[in-house]
Design an enzyme around this catalytic site. Sequence first.
Site, PDB file in Angstrom:
ATOM      1  N   LYS A 119       0.809  -1.371  -0.012  1.00  0.00           N
ATOM      2  CA  LYS A 119       0.104  -0.055   0.029  1.00  0.00           C
ATOM      3  C   LYS A 119       0.907   1.152  -0.100  1.00  0.00           C
ATOM      4  O   LYS A 119       0.866   2.025  -0.733  1.00  0.00           O
ATOM      5  CB  LYS A 119      -0.694   0.047   1.277  1.00  0.00           C
ATOM      6  CG  LYS A 119      -1.865   1.046   1.201  1.00  0.00           C
ATOM      7  CD  LYS A 119      -2.307   1.511   2.444  1.00  0.00           C
ATOM      8  CE  LYS A 119      -1.214   2.285   3.190  1.00  0.00           C
ATOM      9  NZ  LYS A 119      -1.816   3.212   4.560  1.00  0.00           N
TER      10      LYS A 119
ATOM     11  N   ASP B 123      -6.059   0.378   0.818  1.00  0.00           N
ATOM     12  CA  ASP B 123      -5.914   0.506   1.955  1.00  0.00           C
ATOM     13  C   ASP B 123      -7.559   0.111   2.626  1.00  0.00           C
ATOM     14  O   ASP B 123      -8.356  -0.631   1.940  1.00  0.00           O
ATOM     15  CB  ASP B 123      -5.920   2.107   2.616  1.00  0.00           C
ATOM     16  CG  ASP B 123      -7.052   2.734   2.059  1.00  0.00           C
ATOM     17  OD1 ASP B 123      -8.045   2.296   1.721  1.00  0.00           O
ATOM     18  OD2 ASP B 123      -7.120   3.933   2.790  1.00  0.00           O
TER      19      ASP B 123
END
Length: 210
Positions: A121, A139
């Site tokens: 991420k 996320d």
Amino acid sequence: MTRQQLFQRVTEYFSETMPQASTELNYTSPFSLLVAVILSAQCTDKRVNTITPALMQAFPNAQSMANADISEIFELIKTCSYPNSKAQHLQQMAAMLCTNYGGDVPTTFDELIKLPGVGRKTANVMISVAFGQQAIAVDTHVFRVSARIGLTVDAKTPFEAEQQLTQGFSKQNWSRAHHWLILHGRYVCKALKPQCNKCGLADVCKDAQH
């Protein structure tokens, strides 16, 4: 509606309602963004934005953060989630930048992912936001919203969701799509009380409370 048509509909909706979607983290350089994104794990951008000014004033570059005691970093970030591990990651990340990259943040995914505290991420956020390349960072908001709408199907991990989203959205929209889904999840498609009555995608969303 096919999934391809769904992706098209979502793209058209957000292109119209959020044409300038971008990160809500405050930053002044790739290094300060990297610090902010590491801090943002399991923590709100709003909270991170209250922490980073004093932190970056104390340690404005990789060298100064690498030389800091972890306890000094901890003291400045203790109001965020998991401050112990994040303080350690920040110090180790800064040290690796100094050792391997002359204090600069590397610009490729494969190099970023090797830094302490940096997962897929964070690496994708850096690729997208700091370096202007197309990437979708997944996320909790992106994972939840894409599953609810039906953009992802039975994705068990953020990586599986990322694969489905990069296949569904055209590459030129990957970075915008990342921010579309985050902001939609933050303000409309909330975890506990999704505001379906305010959502322009409710008519095509598989989880909408009609």
